[in-house]
Design an enzyme around this catalytic site. Structure first.
Site, short mmCIF file in Angstrom:
data_model
loop_
_atom_site.label_atom_id
_atom_site.label_comp_id
_atom_site.label_asym_id
_atom_site.label_seq_id
_atom_site.Cartn_x
_atom_site.Cartn_y
_atom_site.Cartn_z
N SER A 1 -95.19 3.40 20.08
CA SER A 1 -95.21 4.02 21.39
C SER A 1 -93.99 4.98 21.65
O SER A 1 -94.20 5.91 22.56
CB SER A 1 -95.45 3.01 22.37
OG SER A 1 -94.27 2.14 22.47
N ASP B 1 -90.73 2.84 32.08
CA ASP B 1 -91.50 1.66 32.49
C ASP B 1 -90.59 0.39 31.64
O ASP B 1 -89.41 0.70 31.41
CB ASP B 1 -92.89 1.63 32.01
CG ASP B 1 -93.04 1.48 30.69
OD1 ASP B 1 -92.21 1.12 29.72
OD2 ASP B 1 -94.26 1.81 30.26
N HIS C 1 -90.22 1.51 27.85
CA HIS C 1 -89.66 2.68 27.31
C HIS C 1 -88.85 3.64 28.16
O HIS C 1 -88.86 3.47 29.42
CB HIS C 1 -91.24 3.52 27.37
CG HIS C 1 -92.23 2.90 26.75
ND1 HIS C 1 -93.20 1.91 27.13
CD2 HIS C 1 -92.48 2.67 25.14
CE1 HIS C 1 -94.02 1.40 26.09
NE2 HIS C 1 -93.52 1.87 25.08
#
Ligand SMILES: *[C@@H]1O[C@H](CO)[C@@H](O)[C@H](O)[C@H]1NC(C)=O
Ligand SMILES: *[C@@H]1O[C@H](CO)[C@@H](O)[C@H](O)[C@H]1NC(C)=O
Length: 380
Positions: free
Chosen positions: A48, A345, A348
């Protein structure tokens, strides 16, 4: 559904760890020379931290294809798990390549692959099993397979010309002047926690032996210039602090960071071996190691130098460290000034933090990226 999945993750992790201390390192930084930097293309592998939307059509919790993700990205939501640009976007811009297209995007074919392809998939790991509890993902092995079986044949079917001088290039020459970007491993350490593995040394050895095969495969397929990321201090992620260090939320989880440092040391040794074994090759083979662990702490130890005001809480989320109600629920508030936050978040970085880190890999000190930085690697 999303909430439930994260809840399960949280429970699994809470079962595993609980105590901790603190951590910090510090260091200085400077910059290096400049000149014509020419990379033909960039091929991106990872999770991610690099995924531009490859998971959008998958049944998985590991995706960001809804608001407020993309709130600062031109055009909005793409699937990037960030407010805006992520690592490969910044590096693509610094190399003059622009945004590298997602492999799963149907338009990523023909001349659209001439600046490279991004295969990264959220929740992917070095091990096939990593990230499985979140749902479907393209594992690192599958990403390499996609490069070998789809992208390579498509490159072979096209006329390749160098950006400088417009000379004809063979696929091998083209690949040798391209960057292979690999940022993977975070999900393997989440997997270590989730699966309740006991022996961290054995686990790291297992990862290293699998990853050695993966890097050698990319080399055999034509990769000659690699940027390989270490892992950031995962014990400083808002979620890690919430889970493992709740009683001292100003401090990172030192227990988790110790494991990450062990991995980074082993990965560094592997990279040194690869460089040693391939030194003196005509195509200029280099495996660069990016010490994102150190680069990360340089920023979070001196946040005001970069305009950051908040290095622990997530921008998007609510509750302690803005991590009790997750951004991924789609129901959490977003902070008022995203430039003040290191974390977008609970897992991340923000666009701004990615940009600062990638700048280090591009032209930062050799203490952070060695044996060269990316800019030096592509100065011919
Ligand atoms: C490098 O070469 C040595 C000696 O041939 C070998 O034992 C080792 O496995 C090689 N390492 C890698 C990562 O290729
Ligand atoms: C947001 O924060 C940055 C960095 O601290 C600051 O330069 C900027 O002025 C802030 N913007 C607003 C609208 O307050």
């Amino acid at each position: 559904m999303k909430t439930l999945g994260w809840f399960v993750l949280v429970l699994l992790i809470i079962n595993r760890w609980s105590r901790e201390a603190s951590s910090t390192i510090s260091s200085s930084s400077s910059s290096s020379s400049s000149g014509a930097v020419v990379a033909e293309a960039m091929f991106v592998f990872g999770d991610s931290l690099s995924d531009p939307g490859n998971n959008n059509a998958l049944l998985t919790l590991a995706k960001g294809d809804f608001p407020p993700y993309g709130i600062d990205f031109p055009g909005g939501v793409t699937g990037r798990i960030c407010n805006g640009l992520i690592g490969p976007d910044h590096l693509g811009n610094m190399l003059g390549l622009g945004l590298i297209p997602a492999f799963q995007n149907p338009n990523t074919k023909g001349s659209n692959i001439l600046k490279g392809v991004n295969f990264a998939s959220s929740a992917a790991g070095i091990l096939d099993e990593s990230g499985a509890f979140l749902g479907k993902r393209w594992t690192l092995d599958q990403q390499i397979e996609q490069f070998a079986t789809k992208t390579l044949p498509e490159l072979r079917s096209q006329a390749l010309r160098s950006k400088e001088g417009n000379k004809e290039l063979t696929v091998d020459e083209f690949l040798a002047k391209s960057l292979f970007y690999s940022n993977v491993g975070s999900n393997d350490f989440i997997n270590y926690v989730v699966r309740n593995y006991k022996d961290v040394e054995a686990y790291i050895d297992w990862l290293i032996s699998k990853h050695t095969r993966q890097l050698k495969e990319l080399y055999q397929l034509g990769g000659r210039k690699f940027l390989i990321f270490g892992l950031a201090p995962m014990g400083c992620l808002p979620m890690a602090i919430l889970l493992f260090n709740k009683n001292a939320p100003d401090d990172c989880s030192e227990q988790l960071n110790q494991i990450i440092r062990r991995w980074n040391t082993k990965l560094t040794e592997l990279i040194q071996q690869l460089n040693h074994n391939h030194s003196g090759e005509g195509a200029g083979t280099y495996f660069l190691y990016f010490d994102i662990y150190n680069a990360f702490l340089q920023v979070t130890n001196n946040p005001s130098l970069y305009g950051f005001k908040e290095v622990r809480s997530a921008c998007c989320g609510a509750g302690l460290l803005h991590s009790e109600l997750l951004c991924m629920t789609g129901k959490a508030p977003v902070c008022s000034n995203r430039s003040e936050y290191v974390f977008w978040d609970s897992f991340h970085p923000t666009e701004l933090m990615y940009g600062i880190l990638i700048r280090q890999a591009f032209d930062g000190t050799l203490q952070n990226t060695f044996p060269k930085n990316v800019q030096q690697l592509f100065q011919f």
